[in-house]
Design a protein around this motif. Structure first.
Motif, PDB file in Angstrom:
ATOM      1  N   HIS A  19      -6.947  -2.371   1.126  1.00  0.00           N
ATOM      2  CA  HIS A  19      -7.034  -1.370   1.982  1.00  0.00           C
ATOM      3  C   HIS A  19      -5.830  -0.432   1.869  1.00  0.00           C
ATOM      4  O   HIS A  19      -4.882  -0.639   0.736  1.00  0.00           O
ATOM      5  N   GLY A  20      -5.637   0.713   2.650  1.00  0.00           N
ATOM      6  CA  GLY A  20      -4.571   1.582   2.483  1.00  0.00           C
ATOM      7  C   GLY A  20      -3.285   1.125   3.254  1.00  0.00           C
ATOM      8  O   GLY A  20      -3.193   0.105   3.879  1.00  0.00           O
ATOM      9  N   SER A  21      -2.519   2.235   3.679  1.00  0.00           N
ATOM     10  CA  SER A  21      -1.047   1.931   4.372  1.00  0.00           C
ATOM     11  C   SER A  21      -1.349   1.755   5.780  1.00  0.00           C
ATOM     12  O   SER A  21      -0.434   1.615   6.660  1.00  0.00           O
ATOM     13  N   ALA A  22      -2.467   1.958   6.431  1.00  0.00           N
ATOM     14  CA  ALA A  22      -2.835   2.049   7.840  1.00  0.00           C
ATOM     15  C   ALA A  22      -1.785   2.627   8.746  1.00  0.00           C
ATOM     16  O   ALA A  22      -1.266   1.883   9.487  1.00  0.00           O
ATOM     17  N   PRO A  23      -1.537   3.927   8.525  1.00  0.00           N
ATOM     18  CA  PRO A  23      -0.262   4.411   9.168  1.00  0.00           C
ATOM     19  C   PRO A  23      -0.438   4.412  10.962  1.00  0.00           C
ATOM     20  O   PRO A  23       0.400   4.413  11.326  1.00  0.00           O
ATOM     21  N   ASP A  24      -1.969   4.333  11.283  1.00  0.00           N
ATOM     22  CA  ASP A  24      -2.095   4.056  12.706  1.00  0.00           C
ATOM     23  C   ASP A  24      -1.422   2.892  13.321  1.00  0.00           C
ATOM     24  O   ASP A  24      -1.434   2.772  14.635  1.00  0.00           O
ATOM     25  N   ILE A  25      -1.601   1.965  12.639  1.00  0.00           N
ATOM     26  CA  ILE A  25      -0.940   0.622  13.169  1.00  0.00           C
ATOM     27  C   ILE A  25       0.405   0.337  12.571  1.00  0.00           C
ATOM     28  O   ILE A  25       0.877  -0.968  12.858  1.00  0.00           O
ATOM     29  N   ALA A  63       0.983  -1.089   0.197  1.00  0.00           N
ATOM     30  CA  ALA A  63      -0.129   0.075  -0.190  1.00  0.00           C
ATOM     31  C   ALA A  63       0.793   1.358  -0.003  1.00  0.00           C
ATOM     32  O   ALA A  63       2.087   1.221   0.454  1.00  0.00           O
ATOM     33  N   VAL A  64       0.508   2.318  -0.416  1.00  0.00           N
ATOM     34  CA  VAL A  64       1.337   3.499  -0.308  1.00  0.00           C
ATOM     35  C   VAL A  64       0.538   4.654   0.405  1.00  0.00           C
ATOM     36  O   VAL A  64      -0.660   4.568   0.722  1.00  0.00           O
ATOM     37  N   GLY A  65       1.257   5.611   0.752  1.00  0.00           N
ATOM     38  CA  GLY A  65       0.766   7.021   1.372  1.00  0.00           C
ATOM     39  C   GLY A  65       0.766   6.982   2.946  1.00  0.00           C
ATOM     40  O   GLY A  65       1.202   6.104   3.492  1.00  0.00           O
ATOM     41  N   GLY A  66       0.511   8.006   3.461  1.00  0.00           N
ATOM     42  CA  GLY A  66       0.756   8.391   4.973  1.00  0.00           C
ATOM     43  C   GLY A  66       0.937   9.884   5.070  1.00  0.00           C
ATOM     44  O   GLY A  66       1.041  10.623   4.452  1.00  0.00           O
ATOM     45  N   ASN A  95      -3.497  -7.142   9.754  1.00  0.00           N
ATOM     46  CA  ASN A  95      -3.931  -8.358   8.978  1.00  0.00           C
ATOM     47  C   ASN A  95      -3.223  -8.441   7.550  1.00  0.00           C
ATOM     48  O   ASN A  95      -3.470  -7.724   6.732  1.00  0.00           O
ATOM     49  N   GLU A 140      -0.040   8.474  -4.174  1.00  0.00           N
ATOM     50  CA  GLU A 140      -0.974   7.661  -4.775  1.00  0.00           C
ATOM     51  C   GLU A 140      -0.874   7.847  -6.374  1.00  0.00           C
ATOM     52  O   GLU A 140      -1.485   6.885  -6.926  1.00  0.00           O
ATOM     53  N   GLU A 142      -2.839  -6.690  -5.126  1.00  0.00           N
ATOM     54  CA  GLU A 142      -2.730  -5.899  -3.978  1.00  0.00           C
ATOM     55  C   GLU A 142      -4.100  -5.666  -3.122  1.00  0.00           C
ATOM     56  O   GLU A 142      -4.987  -6.099  -3.629  1.00  0.00           O
ATOM     57  N   LEU A 161       0.429   4.885  -7.948  1.00  0.00           N
ATOM     58  CA  LEU A 161      -0.399   3.768  -7.908  1.00  0.00           C
ATOM     59  C   LEU A 161      -1.095   3.964  -9.205  1.00  0.00           C
ATOM     60  O   LEU A 161      -1.415   3.006  -9.959  1.00  0.00           O
TER      61      LEU A 161
HETATM   62  P1  NAD Z   1      -6.865   2.278   5.370  1.00  0.00           P
HETATM   63  O1  NAD Z   1      -7.239   1.298   4.746  1.00  0.00           O
HETATM   64  O2  NAD Z   1      -4.992   2.386   5.421  1.00  0.00           O
HETATM   65  O3  NAD Z   1      -7.103   2.554   7.117  1.00  0.00           O
HETATM   66  C1  NAD Z   1      -8.526   2.489   7.089  1.00  0.00           C
HETATM   67  C2  NAD Z   1      -8.669   1.624   8.535  1.00  0.00           C
HETATM   68  O4  NAD Z   1      -8.309   0.229   8.581  1.00  0.00           O
HETATM   69  C3  NAD Z   1      -7.263   2.108   9.623  1.00  0.00           C
HETATM   70  O5  NAD Z   1      -8.060   2.029  10.983  1.00  0.00           O
HETATM   71  C4  NAD Z   1      -6.450   0.883   9.670  1.00  0.00           C
HETATM   72  O6  NAD Z   1      -5.800   0.603  10.839  1.00  0.00           O
HETATM   73  C5  NAD Z   1      -7.458  -0.194   9.361  1.00  0.00           C
HETATM   74  N1  NAD Z   1      -6.945  -1.167   8.360  1.00  0.00           N
HETATM   75  C6  NAD Z   1      -6.390  -1.073   7.203  1.00  0.00           C
HETATM   76  N2  NAD Z   1      -5.661  -2.247   6.721  1.00  0.00           N
HETATM   77  C7  NAD Z   1      -5.585  -3.003   7.531  1.00  0.00           C
HETATM   78  C8  NAD Z   1      -4.950  -4.385   7.844  1.00  0.00           C
HETATM   79  N3  NAD Z   1      -4.403  -4.869   6.887  1.00  0.00           N
HETATM   80  N4  NAD Z   1      -5.029  -4.893   9.015  1.00  0.00           N
HETATM   81  C9  NAD Z   1      -5.604  -4.205  10.157  1.00  0.00           C
HETATM   82  N5  NAD Z   1      -6.243  -3.015   9.875  1.00  0.00           N
HETATM   83  C10 NAD Z   1      -6.262  -2.399   8.750  1.00  0.00           C
HETATM   84  O7  NAD Z   1      -7.328   4.081   4.967  1.00  0.00           O
HETATM   85  P2  NAD Z   1      -6.694   5.491   5.298  1.00  0.00           P
HETATM   86  O8  NAD Z   1      -6.529   5.409   6.821  1.00  0.00           O
HETATM   87  O9  NAD Z   1      -8.100   6.154   4.723  1.00  0.00           O
HETATM   88  O10 NAD Z   1      -5.555   5.779   4.591  1.00  0.00           O
HETATM   89  C11 NAD Z   1      -4.209   5.630   5.142  1.00  0.00           C
HETATM   90  C12 NAD Z   1      -3.410   5.876   3.949  1.00  0.00           C
HETATM   91  O11 NAD Z   1      -3.586   4.929   3.041  1.00  0.00           O
HETATM   92  C13 NAD Z   1      -3.439   7.237   3.082  1.00  0.00           C
HETATM   93  O12 NAD Z   1      -2.250   7.653   2.915  1.00  0.00           O
HETATM   94  C14 NAD Z   1      -4.428   6.942   1.819  1.00  0.00           C
HETATM   95  O13 NAD Z   1      -4.372   7.890   0.905  1.00  0.00           O
HETATM   96  C15 NAD Z   1      -3.556   5.558   1.657  1.00  0.00           C
HETATM   97  N6  NAD Z   1      -4.520   4.569   0.787  1.00  0.00           N
HETATM   98  C16 NAD Z   1      -3.653   3.963   0.147  1.00  0.00           C
HETATM   99  C17 NAD Z   1      -4.196   2.942  -0.951  1.00  0.00           C
HETATM  100  C18 NAD Z   1      -3.458   1.984  -1.709  1.00  0.00           C
HETATM  101  O14 NAD Z   1      -2.151   2.195  -1.774  1.00  0.00           O
HETATM  102  N7  NAD Z   1      -4.325   1.074  -2.352  1.00  0.00           N
HETATM  103  C19 NAD Z   1      -5.688   2.652  -0.655  1.00  0.00           C
HETATM  104  C20 NAD Z   1      -6.309   3.508   0.266  1.00  0.00           C
HETATM  105  C21 NAD Z   1      -5.983   4.370   1.033  1.00  0.00           C
END
Ligand code: NAD
Length: 357
Positions: free
Chosen positions: A280-286, A73-76, A293, A89, A277, A92
């Protein structure tokens, strides 16, 4: 079989989840006597840090030279203030277009062990959810002309939705071929009661149906389809649809199956090469905490084996291993429920490898 795989780990949890998927691919390689060679390439924020751009030329060349590509995944937040055309993004979108990927495949499959995570009623879920949305990715209204002009002192906005016959034919072919490898049912979703593009989709589908006598073909209007997805998702096998309808329906489809961390995707072009791929995104919070997962990425690798390399047995072995690990009650935090065992990203990957071995 020998294959070269370009590996774009990306940002945030990307390196962690891709790391687990590579472990699983190696477990498959050992168990079935294949050889996979990997090339790490940069994309997104990490590429910006190293080279100043989200998609370096070397990454494009590496992906085009490889047999297939696996992406995390990319971004943060670190790159949130980067100007629009250089944002992570963009990397991507750039790699999808450089690889000519016109078909996006997103499975909606509910593992029975996670049934409680679905927002649908238990009796609907009990009938099973296992279908695939095939979305046209580089045509239609997102790529047609967009303009806003002033006419008679008011602003008028126009978005054009063009589809040429060859664009329709190539995505429908992906649908028919995919349906053949599944339960041989294909639903074309459109708005043929209103749109010319939809009527052309139906005409092309009807012509091609003669080539696929074993695939049962039907049509649904998109408004009805969105309702049927929550009323009776068990009726679907393969859904093929244009870009915007697919954008909307594939999100609805992923929601009804539970956790965002479980869902893989494949983007395919004219040949067998694809980009795989998690959705979901890069989930920077975790990120960096061993909490992510990895299953969506591991199942993306399974899709690569099936759709790019024709290794159906091996792909099914990964799905079976995921199923068995869920059956053992192992859960990452995002899908944890009472009575189950909480594990981290690495332990989840290890358990899936062990189930394959
Ligand atoms: P996100 O999908 O990264 O996260 C959303 C929520 O789901 C968060 O609470 C996260 O902790 C949780 N989550 C996501 N994937 C998980 C996993 N594998 N296991 C457990 N929990 C998971 O979406 P966001 O927070 O809106 O975006 C974060 C960054 O990711 C941003 O920079 C965004 O632009 C980027 N992004 C990238 C892609 C991609 O690379 N395809 C897609 C969407 C968002």
């Amino acid at each position: 079989m020998r294959k070269r795989i370009a590996v774009l780990k990306g940002d945030g949890i990307g390196p962690e989840i891709v790391g687990e998927a590579l472990k699983v691919l190696e477990a498959v390689a050992v168990a079935y006597g294949h050889h996979f060679a990997y090339q790490d390439l940069d994309i997104g924020g990490c590429a910006i840090d190293k080279t100043g751009v989200p998609l370096p030329r070397e990454t494009i060349d590496g992906c085009l030279a490889a047999d297939s590509t696996l992406l995390g995944a990319v971004g943060g937040p670190k790159w949130d203030s980067v100007p629009g055309d250089r944002r992570p993004e963009k990397g991507l979108l750039g790699i999808r277009s450089a690889m000519g990927l016109f078909a996006n495949l997103r499975p909606a499959k509910l593992f029975p062990q996670l049934a409680a995570a679905s927002p649908l009623r238990a009796d609907i879920v009990a009938r099973g959810i296992d279908f695939l949305v095939v979305r046209e990715l580089i045509g239609g209204v997102y790529f047609g002309e967009h303009k806003t002009e002033t006419i008679n002192s008011e602003r008028v906005a126009t978005d054009v939705m063009p589809y040429a016959e060859h664009e329709i034919e190539r995505i429908l072919r992906v649908g028919f071929e995919t349906a053949k490898k599944r339960r041989s049912r294909m639903t074309v979703v459109d708005k043929a009661n209103v749109l010319d593009t939809s009527r052309l989709w139906r005409a092309v589908a009807a012509r091609m149906a003669a080539e696929y006598p074993d695939v049962a073909l039907n049509y649904l209007y998109v408004d009805n389809a969105s309702m049927q997805l929550v009323r009776d998702p068990a009726q679907f096998d393969v859904i093929v649809t244009e870009n915007m309808f697919g954008d909307i329906l594939s999100d609805e489809a992923s929601m009804i199956t539970g956790s965002i961390g479980m869902i893989p995707s494949a983007s395919l072009g004219a040949g067998t090469r694809g980009l795989y791929e998690p959705i979901h995104g890069s989930a920077p919070d975790i990120a960096g905490k061993d909490l992510a997962n990895p299953v969506g990425t591991i199942l993306s690798a399974a899709m690569m084996l099936k759709y790019s390399f024709g290794l159906t047995k091996e792909s099914e072995a990964i799905e079976a291993a995921v199923n068995s690990v869920l059956e053992q009650g192992l859960r990452t935090g995002d899908m944890m429920s009472e009575g189950c065992t909480l594990v981290g990203c690495r332990a989840m990957g290890d358990a899936i490898c062990a189930a394959i071995g």
